[in-house]
Design an enzyme around this catalytic site. Structure first.
Site: not given
Length: 296
Positions: A172, A277
């Site tokens: 990104k 996560y």
């Protein structure tokens, strides 16, 4: 049908190549907004809509107990419609230019288990079949490097350093990162490259992984590939490339990797993105804690 809405649906069908089901959803959302304008503001002029009117529609939707996710989808349809009007020079600027979606609760992603990944490893692969080797390489790259779907699709042969055992990924905001390759991943890359040479699979832009028609992979194809393979080993509702990336991060954390290292591997700009996560690794940590603590 309103002429602007008709032109919009034609654009979605002929230029964007959207499915009829998707086009119908866009049309329904925009017509719902138009109906709201006519009933509450006695106007059907979509060219002179202010953000204030859009905002009042959003408040109306929320008051109707429509979920934030559904509201955001309806507003996204309207935003696409006004982007089209700007593109076709019917209006100078979209009233939703600076709109920010409603906050929605984040869904907890359930990663694949290590056992499920072992079952995938046990699949028999014909090492002379280029498509089977390609599929296995796609799964291998997702699970052993944690790349995003778009990053995998855009990976080129020149991005693979088979001497240093690394790949270069463009993430990104055009941020590059170098990722290490495990011996198993290196094996599948070398085998796939060998088969590409044998079959004379060449792409003018040098993409590493190609479709059977020797084209760049599509996002939908990669999604279907992962969903198809993992449907054989997992009963989880969601079986996608992102779940495989999620599994990569979770399994690293479960086995002692520190959060900063996982952050760098995933290409996150901040730890906050990586911390989503940690819920699975925390569950694993609790098991160890409850088993080992003397007061258990």
């Amino acid at each position: 049908m309103n002429s602007d809405i008709f032109a919009f649906t034609e654009y979605l069908q002929k230029e964007k190549k959207y499915s009829l089901l998707t086009i119908s959803a866009y049309q329904r959302d925009v017509e719902f907004f138009l109906e709201y304008l006519e009933q509450n503001f006695q106007t059907n002029n979509l060219h002179e809509v202010s953000y204030g009117l859009v905002r009042s529609w959003i408040v109306f939707l929320v008051d109707q107990k429509i979920s934030p996710v559904s509201v955001n989808r309806k507003v996204a349809s309207l935003k696409a419609f006004y982007k089209f009007l700007v593109k076709t020079k019917n209006i100078a600027q979209s009233p939703l230019l600076n709109h920010k979606p409603l906050k929605t609760p984040k869904k907890v992603q359930i990663p694949f288990s290590e056992k499920e990944l072992v079952l995938i490893d046990d699949f028999e692969i014909d090492v002379n079949c280029i498509n089977q080797v390609r599929d296995r390489l796609v799964i291998e790259l997702f699970y052993t490097t944690g790349v995003r779907r778009s990053e995998l699709i855009n990976l080129k042969e020149v991005d693979c350093d088979l001497y240093q055992n690394t790949i270069k990924v463009l993430g990104k905001r055009n941020k590059e990162r170098i990722l290490p390759l495990l011996p198993s991943t290196l094996y599948w890359i070398n085998l796939y490259l060998s088969l590409k040479k044998q079959h004379q699979y060449l792409h003018p832009d040098g993409f590493l992984i190609l479709s059977k028609n020797v084209n760049k992979l599509s996002e939908s194809f990669v999604y279907r590939l992962i969903n198809s393979y993992f449907s054989n080993v997992s009963e989880k509702v969601k079986k996608s490339p992102h779940v495989l990336r999620h599994s990569f991060a979770t399994h690293l954390l479960n086995n002692g990797a520190d959060l900063n290292s996982v952050k760098e591997l995933l290409g996150h700009s901040s730890l906050a993105s990586t911390q989503v996560y940690t819920h699975s690794s925390m569950a694993e940590l609790k098991k160890v804690y409850e088993k080992a603590h003397p007061r258990k």
